[in-house]
Write an enzyme that holds these catalytic residues in place. Structure first.
Site, PDB file in Angstrom:
ATOM      1  N   GLU A  95       5.650   5.097  -5.484  1.00 11.35           N
ATOM      2  CA  GLU A  95       6.891   5.092  -6.255  1.00 11.35           C
ATOM      3  C   GLU A  95       7.608   3.740  -6.201  1.00 11.35           C
ATOM      4  OE1 GLU A  95       7.786   7.404  -8.155  1.00 11.35           O
ATOM      5  OE2 GLU A  95       9.783   6.661  -8.690  1.00 11.35           O
ATOM      6  N   ASP A  96       7.689   3.152  -5.024  1.00 11.49           N
ATOM      7  CA  ASP A  96       8.575   1.988  -4.840  1.00 11.49           C
ATOM      8  C   ASP A  96       7.866   0.659  -4.639  1.00 11.49           C
ATOM      9  OD1 ASP A  96      10.669   3.697  -5.064  1.00 11.49           O
ATOM     10  OD2 ASP A  96      10.999   3.927  -2.899  1.00 11.49           O
TER      11      ASP A  96
END
Ligand code: MN
Length: 729
Positions: A95-96
Site C-alpha cells: 500500500e505505502d
C-alpha cells in the site's frame, strides 16, 4: 448475560507504548513458541520492511517501521504462526511503498504475498455511511472479501495499534476513526470470538468518541470497586475454600465489566449505573470439561442459584464458538454473583476466538497449513454441534461469516448492496430500481466496462449505464438469479408482447378490411363500439391484441365490422371478394414476439412462405413446402398471405443435411468453407449410417436463399461430400 473481562485489559491504555518495542523484543517473544528458522524469516522480513519504509515517519514523528512491529507484537501475543507475523510486519508495504506483490512472493512465498495483498484490499474499502444496517453490510463485505481469515486478524491488530496511538490525530479524524472502530472493527472481533481484541477496541473507541462519558463512568467504577473490595475478597476466598475441600484445582478471577458494555447497557435498557454495575462477577478456570460441571454443583450448593439464569454454553456453544457455563447466584446480603466456569482451552478460545486456531502448538510435528487448521476447527465445531444434538444456528452463522452466500457491492453513491451469490450486473441493476434494470444497456465494474452477465464479487463498485430507449432482452433470463430481476424482465416482455400483438392485429385487420373495400376510418366509431360491446372487450387495443395473438380471426372481425347486420347468420354469403384480400402482409423477420419463424422448416428470404395464426402464439411463418403446413389445409381461416419485406433482416437460420465419407477432418473442412462464405454454424449433429458414410446436420446463419444456395454449392464441391440437401421440416 453480562459481558465481562479481566480488569487488566479493560482500559487498554497500558504503558507498553511509552517504551519502544524493538525487533529484538519481538524475537524474544517469538522464541517462546516458534522454531529458530521461523524467527530468522521474521527477522529477514523486518529488514525488508525497514528498508521499504525507509524515510517514512508516522504522525507521531517516529520511524514508520515501529507501527508494523507493534502490529506483529499483537499477533505474537496471540501466538499466531510465522506467516501471519511476517505478513503483519509487511502489511503496509504494498500500500505505502513501491513494493509489488510479486516481489513479496519471491522473497517470502505466495502465502505471505496473498496475506499482505488481502490486507491492502481491505485498506481500499472506505466506509462512509452512518446507518446501522449499512455498517452491518460493510462488516459482512469485509469478511466476504478475505480468502484467508488471518487477513482480518492482521487488519484488527493494525487497527488496534492505530487506536492506541490515536491521540496524535486531529480531533475530527480521531472521532471518525473511533466511530468506525466501534461500528465495524469491534463487532467483527466479536463475531470471530476475539474478545480480548474486541474489548480493547471498544474501550479505546469509547474513550476517543465520548471522552467525558468515559471519564465519568471510569470514576464511578473506581469508587464502587473500592466500596466493595472487602466483600469481593470474602466471596472469592469462600468459593476457593469449597473447591479445595472438594479436591478441585482452579484459578479464580474477579471480573469487572468493560466500560463500553456498561455504557451500552445503561443506554439500551435505560438503567442506572448502580443497576448495571451492582453485580459481582467471577470466573473459575479448571482443567477438564467434567470438572466444570462439578464446580457448578459445588457453588450451587454454596449459594442458591437464581432460577432461569443458568446457561450451558459448553453443550451448546455460542455462535462464535464461545464455550462456558454461566450461572447467577444469590451471594451474601443478596448481592447477585455471576459466575463463568470453563476449561483453560475454552478460556483461551474465549479470549482470542478464531485466532486460536492458527496458534502455533509446540510438539505438533505435522503442521498443517493455516486453512487446514480452520477446516479442522469447523469440523470440531460440527462435532460439538452433533454431540449437543441441536440447531444449525452456529454452522449457519460461521458459513455466513466466512463463506457467505451473499456478495456485497458498492453503488456509485457508496451504499452497500447485498445480493445473492452468483448475482450478475443485471440483478444489481434491478435491485437498484426496476426502471434502471429495464433500461440498462451497459455496466461498469470497478470503473471498467464489463458484460451485463458478469458475476459480481464482494467489494466491487458497480455502475449501471441506462438509456431511455433500452429494454430488457429475453436472453437475460438465462443468467439472472434474483426473483426481482426475473419477474421484472418477464413482466416487461409480456407488456412488449402486448404492444407488438396490437400492432400486428392492426395490420391484419386493415388487410382484412380491404377485402370489404373499406377501412377503419371509413367505418367510423359506431360499428366498432357495437362490436366491442358484443365481444365484451374493454377497448380497441384489446380487440387488436386478440387478433395479433391469433385468438380471433381478422376476416371475421372485418366482416362483422363491415356488414354487421349480415354477419350473424349469413357468414358464407359474406365471403370477402378475392381481389383485396390478396395483398400479402410483409414480413421482415424482426417483428419480435408475435411474429415468429417456424423452427421446423426455417424459412429464409426468397422462400415461398405462408403465415399461420396460432392461438396464443401469434403469427408463425412457415415455408409453403413445410409438411406441418400441408397438414392444415383444412383450416384456411388461420392462413395469412405473407411475403418477405424488402427490408428483411440479414440473419436467418437454415438447416442443411450433408452426407459425407466417414473420414477424418471432413467437419473441419466443411466448417472452414462455411466460415469463408460469411456464415456461422449455429448447431451441428452427427448420425453415422454405416462404417463409410456420416450424415451431418447443420443449422447455419444465412442472409437469404441465394446465400444458402452459394454455400450448398461450395459444400457439394468438397470431394468427400456425396450429397447436400436443405431440410424441409
Ligand atoms: Mn497499518
Amino acid at each position: 448475560m453480562v459481558e465481562a473481562v479481566n480488569t487488566s485489559s479493560a482500559a487498554g491504555l497500558n504503558a507498553s507504548d511509552s517504551t519502544r518495542f524493538l525487533i529484538s523484543n519481538l524475537c524474544s517473544l517469538l522464541e517462546t513458541y516458534l522454531e529458530p528458522q521461523d524467527i530468522r524469516d521474521v527477522y529477514r522480513a523486518y529488514l525488508f520492511g525497514a528498508q521499504a519504509h525507509h524515510g517514512q515517519t508516522r504522525l507521531s514523528g517516529e520511524p514508520y517501521i515501529y507501527h508494523p512491529l507493534a502490529v506483529a507484537r499483537t499477533m505474537a501475543e496471540m501466538r499466531l504462526d510465522a506467516k501471519s507475523i511476517i505478513a503483519a510486519i509487511l502489511h503496509d508495504v504494498i500500500e505505502d511503498t513501491p513494493t509489488a506483490k510479486e516481489q513479496l512472493a519471491s522473497e517470502f512465498g505466495e502465502e505471505v504475498a496473498e496475506l499482505v495483498d488481502g490486507v491492502s484490499k481491505l485498506t481500499h474499502l472506505t466506509f462512509e455511511s452512518k446507518a446501522e444496517a449499512q455498517a452491518e453490510n460493510f462488516r459482512k463485505m469485509m469478511l466476504a472479501i478475505v480468502q484467508d481469515i488471518r487477513v482480518i486478524i492482521v487488519k484488527l491488530a493494525d487497527r488496534l495499534h492505530n487506536m492506541r496511538t490515536l491521540s496524535v490525530m486531529r480531533p475530527d479524524k480521531r472521532r471518525r476513526i473511533a466511530r468506525e472502530t466501534l461500528d465495524i472493527y469491534a463487532p467483527i472481533a466479536q463475531r470471530l470470538g476475539m474478545n480480548g481484541m474486541r474489548h480493547e477496541l471498544e474501550a479505546l473507541g469509547f474513550q476517543a468518541l465520548y471522552p467525558m462519558r468515559y471519564r465519568i463512568l471510569e470514576n464511578s467504577v473506581r469508587k464502587s470497586r473500592g466500596n466493595r473490595k472487602e466483600l469481593m475478597n470474602k466471596i472469592e476466598t469462600t468459593i476457593c475454600g469449597r473447591l479445595e475441600e472438594a479436591g478441585i484445582e482452579s484459578r479464580i478471577y474477579g471480573r469487572e465489566k468493560n466500560l463500553y458494555s456498561i455504557y451500552k447497557k445503561m443506554r439500551q435498557k435505560k438503567l442506572s449505573f448502580a443497576e448495571v454495575f451492582d453485580v459481582f462477577a467471577t470466573r473459575i478456570v479448571v482443567s477438564g470439561v467434567d470438572t466444570c460441571y462439578r464446580v457448578l454443583g459445588v457453588i450451587h450448593n454454596l449459594y442458591k442459584p437464581v432460577p432461569g439464569r443458568f446457561k450451558d454454553y459448553i453443550a451448546i456453544p455460542k455462535i462464535n464458538g464461545y464455550q462456558s457455563l454461566h450461572t447467577v447466584l444469590f451471594g451474601p446480603h443478596g448481592i447477585p454473583i455471576e459466575a463463568q466456569i470453563r476449561t483453560d482451552e475454552m478460556d483461551r478460545v474465549a479470549e482470542s476466538g478464531i485466532a486460536a486456531h492458527w496458534q502455533y502448538k509446540t510438539g505438533d510435528n505435522n503442521r498443517d497449513k493455516a486453512q487446514a487448521h480452520a477446516r479442522r476447527w469447523l469440523r470440531d465445531v460440527l462435532e460439538i454441534q452433533k454431540r449437543a444434538g441441536n440447531s444449525l444456528e452456529f454452522l449457519e452463522s460461521i458459513k455466513a461469516d466466512l463463506f457467505p452466500d451473499e456478495v456485497y457491492v458498492f453503488t456509485p453513491a457508496g451504499e452497500i448492496m447485498e445480493l445473492p451469490h452468483g448475482a450478475t450486473a443485471i440483478d444489481f441493476a434491478y435491485a437498484v430500481h426496476s426502471d434502471v434494470g429495464n433500461t440498462c444497456v451497459a455496466v461498469k465494474i470497478d470503473r471498467r466496462l464489463a458484460p451485463l452477465s458478469s458475476e459480481l464479487e464482494s467489494g466491487q463498485a458497480v455502475e449501471v449505464i441506462s438509456v431511455p430507449s433500452g429494454r430488457p432482452n429475453p436472453a437475460w433470463l438465462n443468467f439472472v438469479v434474483t426473483a426481482k430481476a426475473r419477474s421484472n424482465i418477464r413482466h416487461f416482455l409480456k407488456h412488449l408482447q402486448r404492444e407488438e400483438a396490437v400492432t400486428l392485429g392492426q395490420r391484419l385487420l386493415d388487410k382484412a378490411l380491404t377485402a370489404h373495400e373499406t377501412t377503419l376510418e371509413d367505418l367510423g366509431k359506431r360499428p366498432i363500439k357495437r362490436l366491442l360491446k358484443e365481444l365484451a372487450l374493454a377497448d380497441m387495443d384489446s380487440l387488436l391484441e386478440s387478433i395479433g395473438m391469433g385468438d380471433r380471426m381478422p376476416q371475421l372481425v372485418a366482416r362483422r365490422l363491415a356488414s354487421p347486420d349480415k354477419a350473424a347468420g349469413q357468414r358464407n354469403k359474406a365471403r370477402p371478394t378475392k381481389g383485396g384480400a390478396k395483398v400479402p402482409l410483409s414480413i421482415k423477420g424482426t417483428e419480435g414476439m408475435v411474429v415468429s419463424l417456424a423452427k421446423c422448416c426455417n424459412p429464409i428470404p426468397g422462400d415461398n412462405i405462408v403465415g399461420i395464426m396460432s392461438s396464443g402464439r401469434g403469427l408463425v411463418v412457415h415455408r409453403e413446402s413445410c409438411r406441418n403446413v400441408s397438414g392444415r389445409k383444412s383450416t384456411p381461416d388461420q392462413w395469412v398471405d405473407v411475403q418477405w419485406s424488402e427490408q428483411a433482416a440479414d440473419e436467418f437460420s437454415a438447416g442443411i443435411r450433408v452426407q459425407t465419407a466417414n473420414q477424418r477432418g471432413v467437419l473441419a473442412t466443411l466448417a472452414a468453407k462455411v466460415a469463408d462464405l460469411n456464415s456461422n454454424i449455429e448447431n451441428v449433429s452427427f448420425e453415422e449410417r454405416d462404417g463409410s458414410t456420416t450424415t451431418i446436420t447443420f443449422v447455419l446463419s444465412v442472409k437469404d436463399r441465394k446465400h444458402l444456395a452459394r454455400i450448398m454449392r461450395v459444400v457439394r464441391a468438397i470431394p468427400e461430400v456425396f450429397k447436400v440437401m436443405r431440410i424441409r421440416g
